[in-house]
Design an enzyme around this catalytic site. Structure first.
Site, PDB file in Angstrom:
ATOM      1  N   GLY A  54     -34.347  32.831 -47.584  1.00  0.00           N
ATOM      2  CA  GLY A  54     -33.163  33.673 -47.414  1.00  0.00           C
ATOM      3  C   GLY A  54     -31.970  32.869 -46.919  1.00  0.00           C
ATOM      4  O   GLY A  54     -31.253  33.287 -46.009  1.00  0.00           O
ATOM      5  N   SER A 102     -29.218  32.152 -48.499  1.00  0.00           N
ATOM      6  CA  SER A 102     -27.955  32.385 -49.216  1.00  0.00           C
ATOM      7  C   SER A 102     -26.884  33.050 -48.363  1.00  0.00           C
ATOM      8  O   SER A 102     -25.699  32.906 -48.639  1.00  0.00           O
ATOM      9  CB  SER A 102     -28.218  33.237 -50.460  1.00  0.00           C
ATOM     10  OG  SER A 102     -28.952  34.391 -50.131  1.00  0.00           O
ATOM     11  N   ARG A 103     -27.307  33.770 -47.332  1.00  0.00           N
ATOM     12  CA  ARG A 103     -26.315  34.566 -46.579  1.00  0.00           C
ATOM     13  C   ARG A 103     -26.666  34.568 -45.086  1.00  0.00           C
ATOM     14  O   ARG A 103     -27.765  34.205 -44.688  1.00  0.00           O
ATOM     15  CB  ARG A 103     -26.318  36.017 -47.080  1.00  0.00           C
ATOM     16  CG  ARG A 103     -25.816  36.159 -48.488  1.00  0.00           C
ATOM     17  CD  ARG A 103     -25.719  37.606 -48.921  1.00  0.00           C
ATOM     18  NE  ARG A 103     -27.001  38.202 -49.208  1.00  0.00           N
ATOM     19  CZ  ARG A 103     -27.484  39.286 -48.606  1.00  0.00           C
ATOM     20  NH1 ARG A 103     -26.787  39.899 -47.671  1.00  0.00           N
ATOM     21  NH2 ARG A 103     -28.666  39.768 -48.937  1.00  0.00           N
ATOM     22  N   SER A 124     -36.985  39.614 -34.051  1.00  0.00           N
ATOM     23  CA  SER A 124     -35.825  40.450 -33.714  1.00  0.00           C
ATOM     24  C   SER A 124     -36.053  41.086 -32.357  1.00  0.00           C
ATOM     25  O   SER A 124     -37.197  41.355 -31.963  1.00  0.00           O
ATOM     26  CB  SER A 124     -35.652  41.557 -34.761  1.00  0.00           C
ATOM     27  OG  SER A 124     -34.717  42.522 -34.306  1.00  0.00           O
ATOM     28  N   TYR A 130     -39.225  48.187 -39.842  1.00  0.00           N
ATOM     29  CA  TYR A 130     -38.634  46.892 -39.457  1.00  0.00           C
ATOM     30  C   TYR A 130     -39.194  46.424 -38.106  1.00  0.00           C
ATOM     31  O   TYR A 130     -39.562  45.254 -37.940  1.00  0.00           O
ATOM     32  CB  TYR A 130     -37.119  47.064 -39.397  1.00  0.00           C
ATOM     33  CG  TYR A 130     -36.344  45.801 -39.091  1.00  0.00           C
ATOM     34  CD1 TYR A 130     -36.154  44.830 -40.076  1.00  0.00           C
ATOM     35  CD2 TYR A 130     -35.786  45.587 -37.832  1.00  0.00           C
ATOM     36  CE1 TYR A 130     -35.418  43.679 -39.804  1.00  0.00           C
ATOM     37  CE2 TYR A 130     -35.051  44.445 -37.552  1.00  0.00           C
ATOM     38  CZ  TYR A 130     -34.876  43.491 -38.540  1.00  0.00           C
ATOM     39  OH  TYR A 130     -34.154  42.347 -38.268  1.00  0.00           O
ATOM     40  N   ALA A 131     -39.252  47.338 -37.142  1.00  0.00           N
ATOM     41  CA  ALA A 131     -39.752  46.969 -35.806  1.00  0.00           C
ATOM     42  C   ALA A 131     -41.196  46.491 -35.881  1.00  0.00           C
ATOM     43  O   ALA A 131     -41.565  45.496 -35.250  1.00  0.00           O
ATOM     44  CB  ALA A 131     -39.635  48.160 -34.861  1.00  0.00           C
ATOM     45  N   LYS A 166     -41.336  43.013 -37.332  1.00  0.00           N
ATOM     46  CA  LYS A 166     -40.872  41.965 -36.413  1.00  0.00           C
ATOM     47  C   LYS A 166     -41.850  41.793 -35.248  1.00  0.00           C
ATOM     48  O   LYS A 166     -42.070  40.674 -34.777  1.00  0.00           O
ATOM     49  CB  LYS A 166     -39.456  42.282 -35.920  1.00  0.00           C
ATOM     50  CG  LYS A 166     -38.409  42.271 -37.033  1.00  0.00           C
ATOM     51  CD  LYS A 166     -38.335  40.915 -37.724  1.00  0.00           C
ATOM     52  CE  LYS A 166     -37.285  40.856 -38.815  1.00  0.00           C
ATOM     53  NZ  LYS A 166     -37.199  39.524 -39.453  1.00  0.00           N
ATOM     54  N   ILE A 214     -26.486  40.802 -34.782  1.00  0.00           N
ATOM     55  CA  ILE A 214     -25.684  39.671 -35.240  1.00  0.00           C
ATOM     56  C   ILE A 214     -24.778  40.134 -36.375  1.00  0.00           C
ATOM     57  O   ILE A 214     -25.183  40.958 -37.210  1.00  0.00           O
ATOM     58  CB  ILE A 214     -26.609  38.525 -35.736  1.00  0.00           C
ATOM     59  CG1 ILE A 214     -27.703  38.220 -34.700  1.00  0.00           C
ATOM     60  CG2 ILE A 214     -25.806  37.273 -36.087  1.00  0.00           C
ATOM     61  CD1 ILE A 214     -27.218  37.857 -33.310  1.00  0.00           C
TER      62      ILE A 214
HETATM   63  P1  NAP Z   1     -28.829  39.194 -44.507  1.00  0.00           P
HETATM   64  O1  NAP Z   1     -27.446  38.756 -44.237  1.00  0.00           O
HETATM   65  O2  NAP Z   1     -29.088  40.563 -45.014  1.00  0.00           O
HETATM   66  O3  NAP Z   1     -29.515  38.119 -45.511  1.00  0.00           O
HETATM   67  C1  NAP Z   1     -30.852  38.295 -45.877  1.00  0.00           C
HETATM   68  C2  NAP Z   1     -31.322  37.078 -46.625  1.00  0.00           C
HETATM   69  O4  NAP Z   1     -32.714  37.277 -46.986  1.00  0.00           O
HETATM   70  C3  NAP Z   1     -30.575  36.829 -47.914  1.00  0.00           C
HETATM   71  O5  NAP Z   1     -30.390  35.452 -48.065  1.00  0.00           O
HETATM   72  C4  NAP Z   1     -31.532  37.363 -48.991  1.00  0.00           C
HETATM   73  O6  NAP Z   1     -31.427  36.673 -50.233  1.00  0.00           O
HETATM   74  C5  NAP Z   1     -32.869  37.037 -48.380  1.00  0.00           C
HETATM   75  N1  NAP Z   1     -33.956  37.860 -48.911  1.00  0.00           N
HETATM   76  C6  NAP Z   1     -34.125  39.207 -48.796  1.00  0.00           C
HETATM   77  N2  NAP Z   1     -35.239  39.587 -49.422  1.00  0.00           N
HETATM   78  C7  NAP Z   1     -35.799  38.455 -49.938  1.00  0.00           C
HETATM   79  C8  NAP Z   1     -36.967  38.192 -50.704  1.00  0.00           C
HETATM   80  N3  NAP Z   1     -37.808  39.187 -51.068  1.00  0.00           N
HETATM   81  N4  NAP Z   1     -37.238  36.908 -51.070  1.00  0.00           N
HETATM   82  C9  NAP Z   1     -36.395  35.917 -50.715  1.00  0.00           C
HETATM   83  N5  NAP Z   1     -35.275  36.103 -49.995  1.00  0.00           N
HETATM   84  C10 NAP Z   1     -34.974  37.368 -49.618  1.00  0.00           C
HETATM   85  O7  NAP Z   1     -29.742  39.056 -43.189  1.00  0.00           O
HETATM   86  P2  NAP Z   1     -29.441  38.344 -41.778  1.00  0.00           P
HETATM   87  O8  NAP Z   1     -28.748  39.303 -40.919  1.00  0.00           O
HETATM   88  O9  NAP Z   1     -28.876  36.999 -42.005  1.00  0.00           O
HETATM   89  O10 NAP Z   1     -30.929  38.230 -41.225  1.00  0.00           O
HETATM   90  C11 NAP Z   1     -31.725  37.067 -41.397  1.00  0.00           C
HETATM   91  C12 NAP Z   1     -33.032  37.245 -40.626  1.00  0.00           C
HETATM   92  O11 NAP Z   1     -32.738  37.491 -39.249  1.00  0.00           O
HETATM   93  C13 NAP Z   1     -33.837  38.454 -41.103  1.00  0.00           C
HETATM   94  O12 NAP Z   1     -35.216  38.156 -41.003  1.00  0.00           O
HETATM   95  C14 NAP Z   1     -33.478  39.520 -40.107  1.00  0.00           C
HETATM   96  O13 NAP Z   1     -34.482  40.496 -39.997  1.00  0.00           O
HETATM   97  C15 NAP Z   1     -33.325  38.712 -38.843  1.00  0.00           C
HETATM   98  N6  NAP Z   1     -32.497  39.382 -37.845  1.00  0.00           N
HETATM   99  C16 NAP Z   1     -31.214  39.743 -38.132  1.00  0.00           C
HETATM  100  C17 NAP Z   1     -30.470  40.391 -37.165  1.00  0.00           C
HETATM  101  C18 NAP Z   1     -29.046  40.833 -37.392  1.00  0.00           C
HETATM  102  O14 NAP Z   1     -28.507  41.558 -36.548  1.00  0.00           O
HETATM  103  N7  NAP Z   1     -28.393  40.427 -38.471  1.00  0.00           N
HETATM  104  C19 NAP Z   1     -31.037  40.693 -35.922  1.00  0.00           C
HETATM  105  C20 NAP Z   1     -32.350  40.316 -35.678  1.00  0.00           C
HETATM  106  C21 NAP Z   1     -33.076  39.651 -36.650  1.00  0.00           C
HETATM  107  P3  NAP Z   1     -30.416  37.165 -51.424  1.00  0.00           P
HETATM  108  O15 NAP Z   1     -29.117  37.497 -50.748  1.00  0.00           O
HETATM  109  O16 NAP Z   1     -30.307  35.981 -52.317  1.00  0.00           O
HETATM  110  O17 NAP Z   1     -31.064  38.329 -52.077  1.00  0.00           O
END
Ligand code: NAP
Length: 271
Positions: free
Chosen positions: A36, A38-39, A166, A179-180, A183, A212
């Site tokens: 993941g 890409s973003r 998380s 989700y909980a 994680k 985040i």
């Molecule tokens: P995000 O911006 O939604 O990006 C999600 C990333 O996961 C994207 O690069 C997406 O790829 C990739 N992805 C999703 N499904 C996939 C699959 N089946 N196979 C391969 N890649 C996949 O998420 P984020 O906020 O950066 O979060 C990143 C991690 O941190 C996650 O595990 C999330 O649960 C955790 N987290 C986030 C937060 C928060 O507040 N943002 C808080 C706690 C934990 P594509 O875009 O190419 O589809």
């Protein structure tokens, strides 16, 4: 693997000051896979590891343009970087991706299990499809990729596995039972695997972000976001680079005696 060769390589001979800077790059010679990438947090992590000198294999699922952009940015940091499309939830796809990465990179020293999704509903409204979807990506996807990468780490006697858990896996959260659980499961995964490979030179840790500022939280209602900020002692959301900094630390040789831990990066929201 659709766009693997489409981003031009820009590695150039290093000047002397560059060489001096590179001598201090803590991950020089290491190879990392970020799922993941890409973003959001994944993107920031790719760039933090590349900045520290690691070659980076960048996995993505759907956002090819965004992934190419990250890959270009990583290559500007003069590391080897390439893209690997796969849905990590599908075992055969994950294995195909890892085979291609191992062919190209020769091995992976640092695995960041970052890819994750949310599909929110309260428990009474949640059907099996949303439950399965989240568990399959967040938990089984991590299993699939780690299962394919770990043998090489054990064989070489060095490795770092870092899982994106998380705060929600530590506290629970209204409307996020799938989700909980995923994680919380990743935290148990982290502790169990850490015990199993502790004597093989591989550490396994988790980073537990609070809320985040990424696409994942952009979908939250404004009132919920305001409530989160009010509950966070620092009074703001975190930035992706603040999570990437914690991942980078756990990836370094200096973090060699830390394993099975969950590092919270949450602005003080849960302590
Ligand atoms: P995000 O911006 O939604 O990006 C999600 C990333 O996961 C994207 O690069 C997406 O790829 C990739 N992805 C999703 N499904 C996939 C699959 N089946 N196979 C391969 N890649 C996949 O998420 P984020 O906020 O950066 O979060 C990143 C991690 O941190 C996650 O595990 C999330 O649960 C955790 N987290 C986030 C937060 C928060 O507040 N943002 C808080 C706690 C934990 P594509 O875009 O190419 O589809």
């Amino acid at each position: 693997m659709s766009v693997v060769d489409q981003v031009p390589e820009t590695r150039q001979p290093a000047s002397q000051p560059q060489q001096q800077r590179e001598a201090h790059k803590v991950l020089q010679g290491k190879k990392a896979l970020i799922t993941g990438g890409s973003r959001g947090i994944g993107r920031a992590t790719v760039l933090a590891l590349a900045e520290a000198g690691a070659d980076v294999a960048i996995n993505y699922q759907r956002c090819g343009d965004a992934a190419e952009d990250v890959c270009r940015a990583a290559r500007k940091l003069e590391v080897h970087a390439n893209l690997f499309q796969a849905d990590i939830a599908r075992e055969a796809d994950a294995q195909r991706m890892v085979n291609a990465i191992l062919d190209e990179f020769g091995g992976i020293d640092i695995l960041v299990n970052n890819a994750g999704i949310t599909r929110d509903k309260t428990f009474l409204k949640m059907g099996r499809a949303l439950w399965d979807e989240v568990l399959e990506v967040n938990l089984t996807g991590t299993f699939n990729v780690t299962r394919a990468i770990l043998p090489g780490m054990v064989e070489r006697g060095w490795g770092r596995v870092i899982n994106l858990a998380s705060i929600v896996g530590q506290t629970g959260n209204f409307g996020q039972i799938n989700y909980a659980v995923s994680k919380g499961g990743l935290i148990a995964f982290t502790m169990t695997l850490a015990r199993e490979v502790a004597r093989r030179g591989v550490t396994v840790n988790a980073v537990a972000p609070g809320f985040i500022d990424t696409d994942m939280t952009k979908g939250m209602p404004e009132a919920a976001l305001a409530a989160v900020q009010a509950m966070t002692p620092m009074g703001r959301l975190g930035r992706p680079d603040e999570i990437a900094a914690a991942v980078l630390f756990l990836a370094t040789p200096q973090a060699s005696y830390i394993t099975g831990q969950v590092l919270p990066v949450n602005g003080g929201m849960y302590m």
